[in-house]
Design an enzyme around this catalytic site. Structure first.
Site, PDB file in Angstrom:
ATOM      1  N   LYS A  43       7.831   4.737   7.663  1.00 29.29           N
ATOM      2  CA  LYS A  43       6.424   4.792   8.664  1.00 29.29           C
ATOM      3  C   LYS A  43       5.998   3.496   8.417  1.00 29.29           C
ATOM      4  O   LYS A  43       5.300   3.221   7.265  1.00 29.29           O
ATOM      5  CB  LYS A  43       5.701   5.851   8.105  1.00 29.29           C
ATOM      6  CG  LYS A  43       4.620   6.142   9.188  1.00 29.29           C
ATOM      7  CD  LYS A  43       3.293   6.906   8.698  1.00 29.29           C
ATOM      8  CE  LYS A  43       2.408   6.004   8.415  1.00 29.29           C
ATOM      9  NZ  LYS A  43       1.859   5.035   9.451  1.00 29.29           N
ATOM     10  N   GLU A  66       2.713   0.549  -4.856  1.00 29.21           N
ATOM     11  CA  GLU A  66       2.156  -0.814  -4.736  1.00 29.21           C
ATOM     12  C   GLU A  66       0.639  -0.676  -4.089  1.00 29.21           C
ATOM     13  O   GLU A  66       0.826  -0.471  -2.981  1.00 29.21           O
ATOM     14  CB  GLU A  66       3.175  -1.707  -3.954  1.00 29.21           C
ATOM     15  CG  GLU A  66       4.538  -1.796  -4.483  1.00 29.21           C
ATOM     16  CD  GLU A  66       4.640  -2.146  -5.958  1.00 29.21           C
ATOM     17  OE1 GLU A  66       3.738  -2.904  -6.535  1.00 29.21           O
ATOM     18  OE2 GLU A  66       5.594  -1.984  -6.607  1.00 29.21           O
ATOM     19  N   CYS A  82      -1.894  -8.837  -0.491  1.00 30.99           N
ATOM     20  CA  CYS A  82      -2.457  -8.087  -1.766  1.00 30.99           C
ATOM     21  C   CYS A  82      -2.276  -9.041  -3.135  1.00 30.99           C
ATOM     22  O   CYS A  82      -3.275  -8.850  -4.116  1.00 30.99           O
ATOM     23  CB  CYS A  82      -1.483  -6.918  -2.017  1.00 30.99           C
ATOM     24  SG  CYS A  82       0.168  -7.448  -2.425  1.00 30.99           S
ATOM     25  N   GLU A  97     -12.018  -4.228  -3.820  1.00 35.12           N
ATOM     26  CA  GLU A  97     -11.326  -4.874  -3.170  1.00 35.12           C
ATOM     27  C   GLU A  97     -11.924  -5.218  -1.460  1.00 35.12           C
ATOM     28  O   GLU A  97     -12.284  -4.240  -1.033  1.00 35.12           O
ATOM     29  CB  GLU A  97      -9.755  -4.143  -2.837  1.00 35.12           C
ATOM     30  CG  GLU A  97      -8.760  -5.074  -2.176  1.00 35.12           C
ATOM     31  CD  GLU A  97      -7.594  -4.417  -1.964  1.00 35.12           C
ATOM     32  OE1 GLU A  97      -7.516  -3.316  -1.499  1.00 35.12           O
ATOM     33  OE2 GLU A  97      -6.347  -4.998  -2.328  1.00 35.12           O
TER      34      GLU A  97
HETATM   35  P1  NAD Z   1      -3.502   2.250   3.474  1.00 34.68           P
HETATM   36  O1  NAD Z   1      -3.355   2.615   2.350  1.00 34.68           O
HETATM   37  O2  NAD Z   1      -4.651   2.600   4.679  1.00 34.68           O
HETATM   38  O3  NAD Z   1      -2.294   2.441   4.743  1.00 34.68           O
HETATM   39  C1  NAD Z   1      -0.844   2.181   4.239  1.00 34.68           C
HETATM   40  C2  NAD Z   1       0.087   2.972   4.606  1.00 34.68           C
HETATM   41  O4  NAD Z   1      -0.177   4.523   4.208  1.00 34.68           O
HETATM   42  C3  NAD Z   1      -0.052   3.169   6.298  1.00 34.68           C
HETATM   43  O5  NAD Z   1       1.244   3.186   6.856  1.00 34.68           O
HETATM   44  C4  NAD Z   1      -0.876   4.270   6.625  1.00 34.68           C
HETATM   45  O6  NAD Z   1      -0.702   4.892   7.753  1.00 34.68           O
HETATM   46  C5  NAD Z   1      -0.366   5.372   5.491  1.00 34.68           C
HETATM   47  N1  NAD Z   1      -1.181   6.325   4.974  1.00 34.68           N
HETATM   48  C6  NAD Z   1      -2.541   6.541   5.272  1.00 34.68           C
HETATM   49  N2  NAD Z   1      -2.980   7.681   4.702  1.00 34.68           N
HETATM   50  C7  NAD Z   1      -1.640   8.414   4.189  1.00 34.68           C
HETATM   51  C8  NAD Z   1      -1.445   9.506   3.729  1.00 34.68           C
HETATM   52  N3  NAD Z   1      -2.446  10.391   3.370  1.00 34.68           N
HETATM   53  N4  NAD Z   1      -0.205   9.987   3.218  1.00 34.68           N
HETATM   54  C9  NAD Z   1       0.740   8.966   3.268  1.00 34.68           C
HETATM   55  N5  NAD Z   1       0.698   7.854   4.110  1.00 34.68           N
HETATM   56  C10 NAD Z   1      -0.600   7.418   4.476  1.00 34.68           C
HETATM   57  O7  NAD Z   1      -3.241   0.552   3.486  1.00 34.68           O
HETATM   58  P2  NAD Z   1      -3.668  -0.516   4.506  1.00 34.68           P
HETATM   59  O8  NAD Z   1      -5.075  -0.710   5.003  1.00 34.68           O
HETATM   60  O9  NAD Z   1      -2.545  -0.287   5.726  1.00 34.68           O
HETATM   61  O10 NAD Z   1      -3.186  -2.034   3.669  1.00 34.68           O
HETATM   62  C11 NAD Z   1      -4.075  -2.634   3.196  1.00 34.68           C
HETATM   63  C12 NAD Z   1      -3.998  -2.117   1.383  1.00 34.68           C
HETATM   64  O11 NAD Z   1      -2.716  -2.303   1.001  1.00 34.68           O
HETATM   65  C13 NAD Z   1      -4.839  -3.048   0.518  1.00 34.68           C
HETATM   66  O12 NAD Z   1      -5.508  -2.085  -0.476  1.00 34.68           O
HETATM   67  C14 NAD Z   1      -3.621  -3.883  -0.296  1.00 34.68           C
HETATM   68  O13 NAD Z   1      -4.209  -4.361  -1.308  1.00 34.68           O
HETATM   69  C15 NAD Z   1      -2.538  -3.046  -0.192  1.00 34.68           C
HETATM   70  N6  NAD Z   1      -1.330  -3.823  -0.273  1.00 34.68           N
HETATM   71  C16 NAD Z   1      -0.777  -3.635  -1.446  1.00 34.68           C
HETATM   72  C17 NAD Z   1       0.469  -4.577  -1.776  1.00 34.68           C
HETATM   73  C18 NAD Z   1       1.247  -4.554  -3.152  1.00 34.68           C
HETATM   74  O14 NAD Z   1       2.260  -4.814  -3.085  1.00 34.68           O
HETATM   75  N7  NAD Z   1       0.670  -3.906  -4.034  1.00 34.68           N
HETATM   76  C19 NAD Z   1       0.942  -5.183  -0.638  1.00 34.68           C
HETATM   77  C20 NAD Z   1       0.236  -5.219   0.518  1.00 34.68           C
HETATM   78  C21 NAD Z   1      -0.830  -4.427   0.734  1.00 34.68           C
END
Ligand code: NAD
Length: 517
Positions: free
Chosen positions: A207, A282, A316, A421
Site C-alpha cells: 500500500k 521505520e 526522514c 518532528e
Molecule cells: P503516515 O504514518 O501517516 O503514513 C505512512 C503510511 O501508513 C501511509 O501509506 C498511510 O496510508 C499508512 N497508514 C496510516 N494509518 C495506518 C494504519 N492505521 N494502519 C496501517 N497503515 C496506515 O506517514 P506519512 O505522513 O505518510 O509519512 C511521513 C512520516 O514518515 C514521517 O514521520 C517520517 O519521518 C516518516 N518516514 C520515516 C522514514 C524512515 O526510514 N524512518 C522514511 C520516510 C518517512
C-alpha cells in the site's frame, strides 16, 4: 464522466503509452487503480465515486485525478492472489527471481522521465531530485536486492564433530508480505520494501501512500512488462486506517514492513504483537547535526544546508537540530541563512528549481503551525518563517504549498520545536561548550534515527558517533548510503532494520534441520 468511465480511463492509462503524452504531464483524467492478480482493477468501489480519493499536484494546488480507495475486501482479494502465487514464486530459484528484478530495474531506467515527472507533479518535489536521485535509486533497489538474493544463504550446511551431527539451515520466504510506505520519497521507499520482499521469495500486498500513489501504480505496469508472474506483486490503494489497517490485521500476512510516522508505527506494533507477526518499522526522526569547534564549515556548509532543506526537509534523515560549538554559532547561522535564501524556488517541473512545494495543504498547515509555535515560544527567526510570497512563484504555482526554508534559534532543548518532528524546511540551532554537552543534547530526544558529526578530528568523531543513540551516523557527509549497511533507527524511530542481509532475513523464516551422522 462517470466513475465507470474513470475506471476505464485508469485501466487504459496504465498502459505505458499514456504516460508519454507529448506535453509531459500526467493524463488529463488520471485514475489510479488497484493492481491485483496481474490486473488493474477497481473492485468493490468501481461504481462509487465517493470511494475514490483525490490526487493533487500540491505545487499548483490542483486536483489531477483520483485514486481508488480499497477496503478490507480489496485487501482480502489481494491476499488471496498473493497466496496463490506464493508456492511457485517461493520455489523459483533466486537467480531467476533476480533476473526478473533486473529486468524491472532496466524498465524503470528506460522510463525515468515519465516516472520523475509523475513524482514531481504528485509530490511537489523538484523534478531534478526525482530524475537524478529518487527514480534511479528505485531501479538500484531492485538491482541491489537481485544481487543480494544471489549471494544470500538461503541454505546453509553445518557439521558438528562434537555431537557427530549435520545441520541444514533453510531460510525460506516468510509468506505474503505486507508493505506500507509513506509519501515523502514515494517510489524510492516503496521499492526499498518490495524489492527485498520479492527477492526473498515473498509475494507482496503493498500500500503506497494515498497522497502519492501514482508512481507505485506506474510501477505495476513495468512489473507486468518485466514478466513478474501474476499475483506476486499486488498493490491496494486507499486510506491508511482502512487499507493499511486491513493489511496489518490480515491473518494471512505474517510479515510486515512499514515506513511512516511514529504514531502509526506504534499502532501497528500494538496491533501486530498478539499475532506474533514479524514487523519492521521505520518511523520519525529529530536528527541532530553536531558541529564541533574545528569543523571545516567553508567546505561542508553546502552539504549541511542540503541536509536541512533537501526535498523541502521532508526526508526522514534530514537534519532538524543543529548543535554547534558556541565559537562557530554565528558563522553557522550566517552560512545557513545565506544558502537558504539562495535556494531557487519555483515550479517543481523546471530543471532549475531547487526548492519545491510541500506535499499538500494539510502538511503545509502543520509545518506553519510548528513555526508559529516556535515564534510564540520566543524563537529568533533568522530566515523564512512563513509561506513563500506568491510574487516569487510562477503564476501557475501561486497557490501552491510552498514554505520558505526557516532557521530558528533561541529555543530550549525541551521546546516542542526541538522535540517534535516537523518534517519540513525548518531547523533549529542550539550551541554547546563541551563535547559531553553536545552528546547530551543530541541524545535528549525520544527519536533515534540518524545524526551527523562535523569535525576534522577523527578520534572525536568516532568517540561521539559511538555514544549517539541512533541507528545511523555520518561524519562530514550526509545521506551517503551503502545499501549493504543496516538502515533504521533506535528509540521511537524504528524497530528492526532494513538494507542488505537484514532485509532478506526479515522476509525469510529460518528452519534448522539436524541429523545424527
Ligand atoms: P503516515 O504514518 O501517516 O503514513 C505512512 C503510511 O501508513 C501511509 O501509506 C498511510 O496510508 C499508512 N497508514 C496510516 N494509518 C495506518 C494504519 N492505521 N494502519 C496501517 N497503515 C496506515 O506517514 P506519512 O505522513 O505518510 O509519512 C511521513 C512520516 O514518515 C514521517 O514521520 C517520517 O519521518 C516518516 N518516514 C520515516 C522514514 C524512515 O526510514 N524512518 C522514511 C520516510 C518517512
Amino acid at each position: 464522466m462517470t466513475s465507470r468511465d474513470l475506471a476505464v480511463v485508469g485501466v487504459v492509462a496504465a498502459g505505458r503509452a499514456r504516460w508519454l503524452s507529448p506535453h509531459g504531464y500526467l493524463p488529463p483524467v488520471l485514475r489510479v487503480t488497484h493492481f491485483i492478480d496481474g490486473r488493474f482493477q477497481e473492485l468493490a468501489d468501481a461504481n462509487t465515486p465517493a470511494a475514490g480519493l483525490p490526487i493533487t499536484n500540491p505545487a499548483r494546488a490542483e486536483v489531477i485525478g483520483g485514486v481508488a480507495a480499497g477496503d478490507a475486501a480489496t485487501v482480502d482479494a489481494a491476499v488471496a492472489a498473493a497466496r496463490r502465487a506464493l508456492p511457485s514464486w517461493r520455489s523459483t530459484a533466486p537467480a531467476e527471481r533476480a533476473a526478473v528484478l533486473r529486468r524491472l530495474a532496466a524498465l524503470i531506467e528506460r522510463d525515468i522521465e515519465p516516472l520523475a515527472r509523475a513524482e514531481s507533479e504528485n509530490a511537489g518535489k523538484p523534478i531534478t531530485l526525482a530524475r537524478e536521485v529518487e527514480v534511479p535509486r528505485a531501479a538500484h533497489n531492485f538491482r541491489f536486492f537481485a544481487d543480494a538474493a544471489e549471494r544470500f544463504d538461503f541454505e546453509e550446511h553445518l557439521e558438528d564433530a562434537g555431537s557427530n551431527s549435520r545441520s541444514r539451515v533453510v531460510r525460506s520466504a516468510a509468506g505474503v508480505a505486507g508493505c506500507i510506505s509513506p509519501w515523502n520519497l514515494p517510489l524510492y521507499l516503496f521499492t526499498w520494501k518490495i524489492a527485498p520482499a520479492l527477492a526473498a521469495g515473498c509475494t507482496v500486498v503493498a500500500k503506497p501512500s494515498e497522497v502519492t500513489p501514482v508512481t507505485a501504480w506506474m510501477l505495476c505496469a513495468l512489473a507486468q512488462e518485466a514478466g513478474l508472474p501474476s499475483g506476486v506483486l499486488n498493490v491496494v490503494h486507499g486510506r491508511g486506517d482502512v487499507v493499511g489497517a486491513a493489511i496489518v490485521r490480515h491473518p494471512e500476512i505474517p510479515v510486515l514492513s512499514f515506513t511512516g510516522s511514529t504514531a502509526v508505527g506504534e499502532w501497528i506494533a500494538r496491533e501486530a504483537a498478539p499475532h506474533f507477526k514479524k514487523v519492521a518499522l521505520e518511523m520519525g526522526g529529530k536528527n541532530a547535526a553536531v558541529i564541533l569547534a574545528d569543523a571545516d564549515l567553508p567546505r561542508h556548509m553546502d552539504e549541511i544546508a542540503r541536509s536541512c532543506f533537501r526535498n523541502q526537509g521532508q526526508i526522514c534523515l534530514c537534519t532538524s537540530r543543529l548543535l554547534v560549538h558556541e565559537s562557530r554559532r554565528d558563522e553557522l547561522i550566517d552560512g545557513l541563512v545565506q544558502r537558504a535564501r539562495a535556494l531557487r524556488v519555483g515550479d517543481p517541473l523546471e530543471a532549475s528549481t531547487e526548492l519545491g512545494s510541500l506535499v499538500g495543504e494539510a502538511h503545509q498547515a502543520k509545518v506553519m503551525a510548528a513555526i508559529d509555535q516556535a515564534r510564540a515560544g520566543g524563537a529568533t527567526v533568522h530566515c523564512g518563517g512563513g509561506k513563500i510570497d506568491p510574487s516569487r512563484l510562477p503564476t501557475a504555482c501561486a497557490h501552491g504549498c510552498f514554505v520558505a526554508p526557516t532557521v530558528l534559534s533561541g529555543l530550549g532543548a525541551h521546546s516542542p520545536t526541538n522535540r517534535e518532528e516537523v518534517f519540513g524546511p525548518v531547523v533549529t540551532v542550539q550551541s554547546f561548550a563541551t563535547e559531553a554537552q553536545a552528546i547530551e543534547l543530541a541524545n535528549d530526544s525520544s527519536y533515534g534515527l540518524a545524526a551527523s558529526v562535523w569535525t576534522e578530528d577523527a578520534a572525536a568523531a568516532a568517540r561521539i558517533a559511538n555514544q549517539l543513540e541512533v541507528g545511523i551516523v555520518w561524519t562530514n557527509c550526509w545521506m551517503v548510503r551503502d545499501l549493504r549497511t543496516p538502515f533504521g533507527g533506535a528509540k521511537r524511530s524504528g524497530l528492526g532494520r532494513e538494507g542488505g542481509e537484514e532485509a532478506l532475513r526479515h522476509f525469510t523464516e529460518p528452519k534448522s534441520m539436524t541429523i545424527r551422522r
